[in-house]
Motif scaffolding. Structure first.
Motif, PDB file in Angstrom:
ATOM      1  N   GLY A  21      81.881 107.756 -14.788  1.00  0.00           N
ATOM      2  CA  GLY A  21      80.666 107.481 -14.041  1.00  0.00           C
ATOM      3  C   GLY A  21      79.660 106.667 -14.818  1.00  0.00           C
ATOM      4  O   GLY A  21      79.741 106.542 -16.038  1.00  0.00           O
ATOM      5  N   ARG A  22      78.707 106.120 -14.099  1.00  0.00           N
ATOM      6  CA  ARG A  22      77.592 105.386 -14.697  1.00  0.00           C
ATOM      7  C   ARG A  22      76.360 105.650 -13.848  1.00  0.00           C
ATOM      8  O   ARG A  22      76.375 105.427 -12.634  1.00  0.00           O
ATOM      9  CB  ARG A  22      77.894 103.896 -14.736  1.00  0.00           C
ATOM     10  N   THR A  23      75.311 106.124 -14.482  1.00  0.00           N
ATOM     11  CA  THR A  23      74.059 106.385 -13.777  1.00  0.00           C
ATOM     12  C   THR A  23      73.220 105.111 -13.748  1.00  0.00           C
ATOM     13  O   THR A  23      73.007 104.471 -14.774  1.00  0.00           O
ATOM     14  CB  THR A  23      73.285 107.532 -14.438  1.00  0.00           C
ATOM     15  N   ILE A  24      72.767 104.754 -12.558  1.00  0.00           N
ATOM     16  CA  ILE A  24      71.990 103.538 -12.354  1.00  0.00           C
ATOM     17  C   ILE A  24      70.527 103.812 -12.683  1.00  0.00           C
ATOM     18  O   ILE A  24      69.921 104.756 -12.161  1.00  0.00           O
ATOM     19  CB  ILE A  24      72.122 103.038 -10.898  1.00  0.00           C
ATOM     20  N   THR A  25      69.971 102.972 -13.542  1.00  0.00           N
ATOM     21  CA  THR A  25      68.592 103.133 -13.988  1.00  0.00           C
ATOM     22  C   THR A  25      67.731 101.947 -13.537  1.00  0.00           C
ATOM     23  O   THR A  25      68.264 100.917 -13.100  1.00  0.00           O
ATOM     24  CB  THR A  25      68.525 103.222 -15.525  1.00  0.00           C
ATOM     25  N   GLU A  26      66.445 102.104 -13.689  1.00  0.00           N
ATOM     26  CA  GLU A  26      65.542 100.989 -13.413  1.00  0.00           C
ATOM     27  C   GLU A  26      65.872  99.807 -14.320  1.00  0.00           C
ATOM     28  O   GLU A  26      65.842  98.655 -13.893  1.00  0.00           O
ATOM     29  CB  GLU A  26      64.090 101.417 -13.619  1.00  0.00           C
ATOM     30  N   TYR A  27      66.215 100.104 -15.553  1.00  0.00           N
ATOM     31  CA  TYR A  27      66.583  99.049 -16.498  1.00  0.00           C
ATOM     32  C   TYR A  27      67.756  98.228 -15.967  1.00  0.00           C
ATOM     33  O   TYR A  27      67.778  97.005 -16.110  1.00  0.00           O
ATOM     34  CB  TYR A  27      66.920  99.662 -17.864  1.00  0.00           C
ATOM     35  N   ASP A  28      68.759  98.882 -15.376  1.00  0.00           N
ATOM     36  CA  ASP A  28      69.905  98.166 -14.819  1.00  0.00           C
ATOM     37  C   ASP A  28      69.455  97.167 -13.757  1.00  0.00           C
ATOM     38  O   ASP A  28      69.897  96.011 -13.747  1.00  0.00           O
ATOM     39  CB  ASP A  28      70.906  99.145 -14.179  1.00  0.00           C
ATOM     40  N   ILE A  29      68.595  97.618 -12.857  1.00  0.00           N
ATOM     41  CA  ILE A  29      68.155  96.777 -11.742  1.00  0.00           C
ATOM     42  C   ILE A  29      67.280  95.627 -12.230  1.00  0.00           C
ATOM     43  O   ILE A  29      67.484  94.472 -11.853  1.00  0.00           O
ATOM     44  CB  ILE A  29      67.439  97.634 -10.680  1.00  0.00           C
ATOM     45  N   VAL A  30      66.320  95.932 -13.086  1.00  0.00           N
ATOM     46  CA  VAL A  30      65.439  94.887 -13.608  1.00  0.00           C
ATOM     47  C   VAL A  30      66.240  93.892 -14.455  1.00  0.00           C
ATOM     48  O   VAL A  30      66.050  92.680 -14.354  1.00  0.00           O
ATOM     49  CB  VAL A  30      64.270  95.507 -14.405  1.00  0.00           C
ATOM     50  N   GLY A  31      67.156  94.395 -15.268  1.00  0.00           N
ATOM     51  CA  GLY A  31      67.982  93.518 -16.085  1.00  0.00           C
ATOM     52  C   GLY A  31      68.875  92.620 -15.252  1.00  0.00           C
ATOM     53  O   GLY A  31      69.022  91.428 -15.532  1.00  0.00           O
ATOM     54  N   PHE A  32      69.475  93.179 -14.199  1.00  0.00           N
ATOM     55  CA  PHE A  32      70.334  92.386 -13.320  1.00  0.00           C
ATOM     56  C   PHE A  32      69.511  91.309 -12.613  1.00  0.00           C
ATOM     57  O   PHE A  32      69.964  90.170 -12.475  1.00  0.00           O
ATOM     58  CB  PHE A  32      71.040  93.291 -12.310  1.00  0.00           C
ATOM     59  N   ALA A  33      68.306  91.664 -12.190  1.00  0.00           N
ATOM     60  CA  ALA A  33      67.427  90.673 -11.556  1.00  0.00           C
ATOM     61  C   ALA A  33      67.137  89.529 -12.521  1.00  0.00           C
ATOM     62  O   ALA A  33      67.168  88.352 -12.137  1.00  0.00           O
ATOM     63  CB  ALA A  33      66.132  91.335 -11.097  1.00  0.00           C
TER      64      ALA A  33
END
Length: 139
Positions: A21-33
């Motif tokens: 598994g991988r927990t999705i964080t705010e960092y993931d979303i902001v980094g992907f953006a």
């Protein structure tokens, strides 16, 4: 051969696997953006997102797809037999991935065929589900 890695001869149609598994964080979303240039407010603006049908910020659909690939290949199972990612025949975004979701991938070999140009290599087709911690299929 790497310990735990499969070879072409180990594979069979119907073989099923589940990734870690991988927990999705705010960092993931902001980094992907930042990496993709997709700064859509549904991903980055909490106030905007709160007024949508989702009620909160959601991850980019392609972030889920990218992480699915990473969860599959990161397992090491295919380290010695995977050469290239050839394409996607059908992919559906069924429900949003939200911050705090822990996603995993359930995947099954649906087709195996030898390459035309090399009879010691083949092409593997997977059916893939990206699921959250409740087992709901998201993609």
């Amino acid at each position: 051969m790497t310990a735990g890695s499969l070879t072409w001869s180990d594979l069979a149609v119907g073989d099923a696997f589940t990734s870690g598994g991988r927990t999705i964080t705010e960092y993931d979303i902001v980094g992907f953006a930042g990496l993709t240039g997709d700064g859509s407010p549904i991903h980055l603006d909490q106030e905007f997102a709160a007024a949508t049908e989702f009620g909160q910020r959601i991850a980019h659909g392609l972030l889920g797809l990218s992480y699915a690939h990473g969860l599959i290949m990161g397992s090491g199972l295919f380290r010695d037999c995977a050469l290239a990612f050839l394409g996607i025949a059908d992919w559906k975004f069924q429900a949003p991935i939200v911050i705090g979701d822990t996603i995993h991938v359930d995947y099954r070999i649906s087709d195996l065929r030898l390459r035309r140009s090399r009879d010691d290599q083949g092409i593997v087709t997977f059916d893939v589900d990206v699921c959250n911690q409740r087992g709901e299929v998201l993609q």
